[in-house]
Design an enzyme around this catalytic site. Structure first.
Site, PDB file in Angstrom:
ATOM      1  N   LYS A  61      63.134  60.882  65.077  1.00 43.80           N
ATOM      2  CA  LYS A  61      64.116  60.708  65.856  1.00 43.80           C
ATOM      3  C   LYS A  61      65.314  61.841  65.354  1.00 43.80           C
ATOM      4  CE  LYS A  61      63.444  58.328  68.566  1.00 43.80           C
ATOM      5  NZ  LYS A  61      62.134  58.621  69.115  1.00 43.80           N
ATOM      6  N   GLY A  72      65.002  65.070  66.517  1.00 45.92           N
ATOM      7  CA  GLY A  72      64.811  66.385  67.318  1.00 45.92           C
ATOM      8  C   GLY A  72      63.501  67.009  67.396  1.00 45.92           C
ATOM      9  N   HIS A  83      55.927  64.129  60.707  1.00 50.74           N
ATOM     10  CA  HIS A  83      57.025  63.514  60.142  1.00 50.74           C
ATOM     11  C   HIS A  83      56.672  63.068  58.872  1.00 50.74           C
ATOM     12  CE1 HIS A  83      58.477  62.773  64.154  1.00 50.74           C
ATOM     13  NE2 HIS A  83      58.008  62.121  64.550  1.00 50.74           N
ATOM     14  N   SER A 125      69.079  55.716  67.192  1.00 52.61           N
ATOM     15  CA  SER A 125      67.723  56.365  68.089  1.00 52.61           C
ATOM     16  C   SER A 125      66.810  55.632  67.892  1.00 52.61           C
ATOM     17  CB  SER A 125      67.669  57.837  67.885  1.00 52.61           C
ATOM     18  OG  SER A 125      66.784  58.292  68.822  1.00 52.61           O
ATOM     19  N   ALA A 178      68.354  68.051  80.384  1.00 53.28           N
ATOM     20  CA  ALA A 178      68.049  67.617  81.662  1.00 53.28           C
ATOM     21  C   ALA A 178      66.676  68.242  82.071  1.00 53.28           C
ATOM     22  CB  ALA A 178      69.130  68.268  82.790  1.00 53.28           C
ATOM     23  N   ALA A 179      66.232  69.407  81.739  1.00 50.06           N
ATOM     24  CA  ALA A 179      65.067  70.109  81.999  1.00 50.06           C
ATOM     25  C   ALA A 179      63.843  69.287  81.471  1.00 50.06           C
ATOM     26  CB  ALA A 179      65.111  71.579  81.700  1.00 50.06           C
ATOM     27  N   GLY A 214      70.384  61.956  74.035  1.00 45.12           N
ATOM     28  CA  GLY A 214      70.450  63.497  73.765  1.00 45.12           C
ATOM     29  C   GLY A 214      71.849  63.782  73.456  1.00 45.12           C
TER      30      GLY A 214
HETATM   31  S1  PPS Z   1      60.193  61.213  67.587  1.00 47.87           S
HETATM   32  O1  PPS Z   1      59.693  60.096  68.274  1.00 47.87           O
HETATM   33  O2  PPS Z   1      60.598  60.846  66.223  1.00 47.87           O
HETATM   34  O3  PPS Z   1      59.217  62.475  67.700  1.00 47.87           O
HETATM   35  O4  PPS Z   1      61.761  61.495  68.388  1.00 47.87           O
HETATM   36  P1  PPS Z   1      62.378  62.839  68.059  1.00 47.87           P
HETATM   37  O5  PPS Z   1      61.851  63.885  69.168  1.00 47.87           O
HETATM   38  O6  PPS Z   1      62.635  63.352  66.676  1.00 47.87           O
HETATM   39  O7  PPS Z   1      63.967  62.438  68.659  1.00 47.87           O
HETATM   40  C1  PPS Z   1      64.337  62.025  69.983  1.00 47.87           C
HETATM   41  C2  PPS Z   1      65.513  62.153  70.069  1.00 47.87           C
HETATM   42  O8  PPS Z   1      65.993  63.595  70.470  1.00 47.87           O
HETATM   43  C3  PPS Z   1      66.511  63.704  71.520  1.00 47.87           C
HETATM   44  N1  PPS Z   1      66.160  64.956  72.337  1.00 47.87           N
HETATM   45  C4  PPS Z   1      67.103  65.694  72.852  1.00 47.87           C
HETATM   46  N2  PPS Z   1      68.683  65.755  72.596  1.00 47.87           N
HETATM   47  C5  PPS Z   1      69.449  66.783  73.069  1.00 47.87           C
HETATM   48  N3  PPS Z   1      68.560  67.725  73.814  1.00 47.87           N
HETATM   49  C6  PPS Z   1      67.211  67.928  74.057  1.00 47.87           C
HETATM   50  N4  PPS Z   1      66.807  68.712  75.014  1.00 47.87           N
HETATM   51  C7  PPS Z   1      66.385  66.663  73.518  1.00 47.87           C
HETATM   52  N5  PPS Z   1      65.169  66.388  73.583  1.00 47.87           N
HETATM   53  C8  PPS Z   1      65.222  65.316  72.691  1.00 47.87           C
HETATM   54  C9  PPS Z   1      66.134  62.187  72.265  1.00 47.87           C
HETATM   55  O9  PPS Z   1      66.643  61.856  73.457  1.00 47.87           O
HETATM   56  C10 PPS Z   1      66.118  61.338  71.109  1.00 47.87           C
HETATM   57  O10 PPS Z   1      67.667  61.031  71.046  1.00 47.87           O
HETATM   58  P2  PPS Z   1      68.388  59.760  71.326  1.00 47.87           P
HETATM   59  O11 PPS Z   1      69.658  60.001  70.700  1.00 47.87           O
HETATM   60  O12 PPS Z   1      67.752  58.493  71.276  1.00 47.87           O
HETATM   61  O13 PPS Z   1      68.645  60.261  72.678  1.00 47.87           O
END
Ligand code: PPS
Length: 284
Positions: free
Chosen positions: A43, A45, A98, A128, A220-221, A249
């Site tokens: 969670k 990124g 991870h 998250s 968004a994309a 996000g």
């Molecule tokens: S996982 O399941 O551990 O692989 O999840 P992970 O990808 O590490 O984390 C998910 C969070 O990253 C946010 N996210 C983004 N934030 C901003 N911009 C972009 N493009 C983006 N892509 C993924 C996603 O929304 C999760 O955060 P939260 O706070 O839950 O929205």
């Protein structure tokens, strides 16, 4: 729902998608010098970075990202299926993980393969993960946020303690093949972050290609892209009826969830556990 958890190397893993044998095989995974690893505490990124790395690899062309699910572009090494995919993918490979550093493939440490480690404010990771635990079937129901906060601070969650994970990986700082960046830096300056990543990866992208990376890796994309928003994931793994994977996000959502007392409790543990690391994070 969840099949329960098991312990491996002192760390908790879910019994669905993960297995002790798979984790042993991941530890023995033969790393190649041209492998690029996308490593995070969950969670923080992961899929965002995976999208950025996929787009850098394609010079900003979104075709690969729009035609192949992210879990096949940069498979999660620690899952049974991800390991198989990582073995079979053509080189140069993108691989996500991870895993805490002590469970990472041994052969990485004598290779020239690169690790990009993304960290995120652990309060936002907590929030998250709390939501994710309600939609990701291999995970147990998190209970109340109050209960989950305690488990998170104790490291009694899948993949173990955020503090141990970050401490372990940051010990690699200073190595030529290790690059650390934060979710918050990506938020504040995505283009500049992509430029720094390109320099680390030895990639020279044109201004137009950089623009395309930034545009196609936006929240968004990615939310629109079926190959990146997990809408292709089977229901027995991810229940998107209960909430999206790409949830908000943003940075600082913890302020909408933690009480003043909970935040202060978090800060006390944080100060104790992060002291001595010699790092100042963007959220400090
Ligand atoms: S996982 O399941 O551990 O692989 O999840 P992970 O990808 O590490 O984390 C998910 C969070 O990253 C946010 N996210 C983004 N934030 C901003 N911009 C972009 N493009 C983006 N892509 C993924 C996603 O929304 C999760 O955060 P939260 O706070 O839950 O929205």
């Amino acid at each position: 729902m969840s099949r329960g958890y098991f312990q491996h190397g002192g760390v908790t893993f879910p019994g669905l998608l993960y297995s002790p044998r798979g984790l042993e095989a991941a530890r023995d995974f033969p790393v190649e010098d041209d492998d690029v690893f996308n490593v995070t505490y969950q969670k923080s990124g992961t899929v965002w970075m995976l999208e950025i790395l996929s787009l850098i690899r394609s010079d900003g062309d979104p075709h690969w990202c729009r035609s192949v699910p992210n879990w096949d572009r940069g498979p999660w090494l620690e899952t049974v299926l991800g390991l198989r995919r990582a073995r079979g993918n053509p080189r140069p490979r993108l691989i996500s993980s991870h895993l805490p550093v002590q469970l990472f493939p041994k052969s990485f440490f004598t290779s020239k393969a690169k690790v990009i480690y993304t960290v995120r404010n652990p309060k936002d990771v907590l929030v998250s993960l709390y939501h994710f635990s309600q939609i990701f079937r291999p995970y147990k129901d998190p209970g109340s946020l109050e209960q989950f906060l305690e488990k998170f601070l104790e490291g009694d969650v899948p993949f173990g303690s955020w503090f141990d994970h970050v401490r372990g990986w940051l010990e690699l700082r200073g190595r030529e093949n290790f690059f650390c960046i934060s979710y918050e830096e990506l938020q504040q300056d995505l283009r500049g972050s992509v430029e720094r990543l390109c320099a680390f990866l030895g990639r020279d992208l044109s201004a137009g290609a950089l623009d395309a990376v930034v545009a196609n890796a936006s929240f968004a994309a990615m939310s629109r892209n079926r190959m990146s928003n997990f809408s292709l994931s089977p229901l027995f793994i991810l229940d998107l009826r209960r909430g999206p994977f790409l949830r908000k996000g943003i940075s600082g959502d913890w302020k909408n969830h933690l009480t003043v007392e909970q935040s202060a409790r978090f800060d006390r543990v944080y100060r104790e556990r992060v002291a001595g690391l010699g790092v100042t994070f963007p959220w400090d």
